[in-house]
Design an enzyme around this catalytic site. Sequence first.
Site, short mmCIF file in Angstrom:
data_model
loop_
_atom_site.label_atom_id
_atom_site.label_comp_id
_atom_site.label_asym_id
_atom_site.label_seq_id
_atom_site.Cartn_x
_atom_site.Cartn_y
_atom_site.Cartn_z
N CYS A 2 0.64 -1.46 -0.01
CA CYS A 2 0.19 -0.28 0.28
C CYS A 2 0.71 1.54 -0.13
O CYS A 2 1.43 1.12 0.62
CB CYS A 2 -1.25 0.37 0.99
SG CYS A 2 -1.91 -1.15 1.19
N ARG A 27 4.21 -0.69 -4.87
CA ARG A 27 3.63 -0.86 -3.55
C ARG A 27 2.26 -1.67 -3.14
O ARG A 27 2.26 -2.02 -2.75
CB ARG A 27 4.21 0.41 -2.59
CG ARG A 27 5.27 1.70 -2.68
CD ARG A 27 4.42 2.30 -1.30
NE ARG A 27 4.48 1.51 -0.30
CZ ARG A 27 5.73 1.44 0.68
NH1 ARG A 27 6.77 1.87 -0.12
NH2 ARG A 27 5.64 0.58 2.03
N TRP A 75 -2.53 -2.67 -1.69
CA TRP A 75 -2.86 -3.88 -1.58
C TRP A 75 -3.48 -4.61 -0.58
O TRP A 75 -3.34 -4.19 0.37
CB TRP A 75 -1.43 -4.36 -1.79
CG TRP A 75 -0.87 -5.49 -1.97
CD1 TRP A 75 -1.04 -6.05 -3.49
CD2 TRP A 75 -0.79 -6.92 -1.29
NE1 TRP A 75 -0.43 -8.29 -3.01
CE2 TRP A 75 -0.31 -8.00 -2.02
CE3 TRP A 75 -0.80 -7.35 0.50
CZ2 TRP A 75 0.04 -9.02 -1.44
CZ3 TRP A 75 -0.29 -8.38 0.68
CH2 TRP A 75 0.01 -9.54 0.12
N ASN A 101 -1.36 1.96 5.87
CA ASN A 101 -0.53 0.79 5.03
C ASN A 101 -0.43 0.25 6.54
O ASN A 101 -0.22 0.32 7.32
CB ASN A 101 0.60 1.09 4.67
CG ASN A 101 1.25 -0.12 4.50
OD1 ASN A 101 0.98 -1.28 4.21
ND2 ASN A 101 2.85 0.65 4.43
N GLY A 102 -1.05 -1.15 6.00
CA GLY A 102 -0.48 -2.26 7.84
C GLY A 102 -1.97 -3.55 8.05
O GLY A 102 -2.48 -3.45 7.10
N GLU A 481 17.34 -17.30 -9.19
CA GLU A 481 16.82 -15.91 -9.73
C GLU A 481 15.90 -16.12 -11.07
O GLU A 481 15.13 -15.20 -10.90
CB GLU A 481 17.41 -14.54 -9.03
CG GLU A 481 17.61 -13.56 -9.78
CD GLU A 481 15.99 -12.39 -9.21
OE1 GLU A 481 15.62 -13.43 -8.16
OE2 GLU A 481 15.96 -11.73 -9.72
N LYS A 485 11.83 -14.61 -11.61
CA LYS A 485 11.73 -13.53 -12.98
C LYS A 485 10.94 -13.92 -13.71
O LYS A 485 9.83 -13.13 -13.52
CB LYS A 485 12.68 -12.96 -13.66
CG LYS A 485 13.64 -12.14 -12.94
CD LYS A 485 13.29 -11.08 -12.00
CE LYS A 485 12.80 -11.22 -11.12
NZ LYS A 485 13.71 -10.64 -9.56
N GLU A 488 7.57 -14.20 -11.91
CA GLU A 488 6.42 -13.10 -11.43
C GLU A 488 6.44 -12.03 -12.72
O GLU A 488 5.14 -12.42 -12.61
CB GLU A 488 8.31 -11.98 -10.97
CG GLU A 488 8.04 -12.38 -9.96
CD GLU A 488 8.89 -12.06 -8.73
OE1 GLU A 488 10.20 -11.40 -9.32
OE2 GLU A 488 8.38 -10.71 -8.17
N HIS A 504 17.24 -36.23 -9.46
CA HIS A 504 15.90 -36.82 -9.05
C HIS A 504 14.71 -36.81 -8.42
O HIS A 504 13.82 -36.77 -7.18
CB HIS A 504 16.58 -36.54 -6.92
CG HIS A 504 17.88 -36.46 -7.00
ND1 HIS A 504 18.98 -38.00 -7.08
CD2 HIS A 504 19.15 -36.00 -6.93
CE1 HIS A 504 19.44 -37.91 -6.52
NE2 HIS A 504 20.73 -37.68 -7.17
N LYS A 603 5.57 -4.38 -4.27
CA LYS A 603 7.05 -4.31 -4.27
C LYS A 603 7.77 -4.24 -2.73
O LYS A 603 8.50 -5.43 -2.95
CB LYS A 603 7.24 -2.99 -5.08
CG LYS A 603 8.40 -2.83 -4.94
CD LYS A 603 9.88 -2.92 -5.77
CE LYS A 603 11.29 -2.81 -6.09
NZ LYS A 603 11.72 -3.65 -6.81
C1 AGP Z 1 11.95 -9.58 -6.57
O1 AGP Z 1 11.45 -9.99 -7.67
C2 AGP Z 1 10.47 -9.69 -5.83
N1 AGP Z 1 9.89 -8.35 -6.25
C3 AGP Z 1 10.25 -10.38 -4.64
O2 AGP Z 1 10.92 -11.61 -4.81
C4 AGP Z 1 10.97 -9.17 -3.21
O3 AGP Z 1 13.01 -9.46 -3.55
C5 AGP Z 1 10.89 -10.04 -1.81
O4 AGP Z 1 10.17 -9.39 -1.60
C6 AGP Z 1 11.96 -9.70 -0.52
O5 AGP Z 1 12.05 -8.12 -1.34
P1 AGP Z 1 12.81 -7.35 -0.60
O6 AGP Z 1 14.63 -7.31 -0.45
O7 AGP Z 1 12.58 -5.70 -0.25
O8 AGP Z 1 13.47 -7.77 1.02
#
Ligand code: AGP
Length: 608
Positions: A2, A27, A75, A101-102, A481, A485, A488, A504, A603
């Site tokens: 948020c 956010r 969010w 937010n929270g 990673e 990507k 996501e 395995h 984010k």
């Molecule tokens: C990465 O592409 C993601 N958006 C997510 O995995 C992110 O890295 C994770 O939520 C951790 O966020 P931070 O680094 O702000 O703690």
Amino acid sequence: MCGIVGYTGPREAGPVLLDGLRRLEYRGYDSAGIALVTESGELFVEKRAGKVAVLTEALGDKPPRAGIGLGHTRWATHGRPSDLNAHPHTDCTGRITVVHNGIVENFRELRDELVAGGHTLKSETDTEVVAHLVEDAYKGDLADAVRAALGRLEGAYALVVMHRDEPERLVGARLNAPLIVGVGEGESFLASDAAAIVAYTKRVVFLDDGDVADLTPGMFTITDRAGTVVDRPIDIIPWSAEAAEKGGYAHFMLKEIHEQPDALTAAMTGRLRGESVCLEELDPIRERLAGIDRVEMIACGTAYYASLVGAALFQEWLGIPARSTVASEFRYSPPPIDSRTLVVAVSQSGETADTIAAARLAGDRGAVVVAVTNTVGSAITRESHASVFLQAGPEVAVAATKTFVTQVATLVMLAADVAHQFKRLSAEKERELVAALRRLPKQAERTIELAGPIEEIAARYADAAGFMYIGRSFGYPAALEGALKIKEISYLHAEGYAAGELKHGPISLLDADVPLVAVATRSAVYDKLISNLMEGKARDARVLAVATEGDTQIERLATDVCWVPDTLEPLSTILAVIPLQLFAYYVAVKRGRDVDQPRNLAKSVTVE
Ligand code: AGP
């Protein structure tokens, strides 16, 4: 999660809020809304399910004239995304508005109590109770009423509250969720992060947990929840509003991928001295570092994958046990931690609730805690004895790119610095490492050039049913990673696997529709990786390999190859991930996905 923004001053509040919400949209983007106290003294509220663009359209780009207001982009946690559940929320009198937010964890009890007391609550959200609690507590002073209401709340909040009858005043409060005050000339702001307000002022105050900020145009007072005034310094944001713009790129993600050479330079600025690595941020904790006998790294998502590189190097270079654990699990089965444990908390945003909670737990048990984050003033820095910043500039796309490569580079420097202090890194090794680090930005640039054909390659793979990513040793975090990507932003299933584990179980997933993406850069484990690649090929899987320039063998084995320059093994993760980021980007574009704001994500993840 948020985004919150508030404004009071001489400008037209509506456009300031909408601009702020657009910049905060990464956010959360399930719904958005604004509230204004208009020039004629009316409270105006508009809120819509969907993105800020939907809200802007509903407003017809002409919000009523007003000098004060607040806004929110959501969010969803409690209550599905809808017009009704969108923030701001109002009280029964229609005078008080709140954005939040929270999570208010005790909202059910509070709601029942409020309803029994005659209040009418309209939404399914936890936030709405706050408006009604402030209504009950209001005796003519908004800050007093907010402080009284906060006493009833359990959970986490960043809040901004406005009262129609105090038309120049905003009150903000924070507990375990970010909120900053923007200090302008004759105007004041509240925001979840600096991106929302940096176009208007670079002077900000990072609120602490328990702070209540009372704002009028150009003036602010910060108190604790009991009303005692507290002193907080004004910081200057070191980047410009343009840094958080797309700058001609189709998406923030593409821009941020291309910013990686500069981000790596920035991450190393001031940290490479002659032939040594030196992180001055560690100086205040040198004595404690001298006594460590194990390293625990904690992080989530992309930051966790970066931390795997850090843990491997701490272990190799210091010769003490080091490992990385997903922060949300660390808390439930914490390892033995004492004053001889170094805990490294890695978080781009510095706001991730799971990582913060794990760092707090480690600190409570006596560990020396170091934060590695991109966000100055973030919550994780307050849980830590020292903070090492990525210096990567703002990252707006939800999918992390430049913060991953700078996390890896920073963790390499962190491990090297501590190993140097332990006298466990030979001068020759350190010299070699520093030289390789210095070459890295240019090599990242070259990697992007070499990835020229990636758009075409991605187009050929965009109809895959799913992907299997494999890597060994330092190629493994790059594979994890790369798979994240793809997941996501293209919404395709992808597994990141340690290459040796393929046989395995997951090898059964491979066929002509499920390609294998192999991180096969030059390394001590290259031959073994090639064997795993061949196992995939034998199952009809197309193979996309990331390989080191000059590798003549791989061209014969893989269906397609992305080339990267040669570097030291621990730095190979950084270069190998770049073509994988671009591959994911172009697959997602080809599939018509919302690259910068993929569905269901936000984010920064400020809930557990
Ligand atoms: C990465 O592409 C993601 N958006 C997510 O995995 C992110 O890295 C994770 O939520 C951790 O966020 P931070 O680094 O702000 O703690």
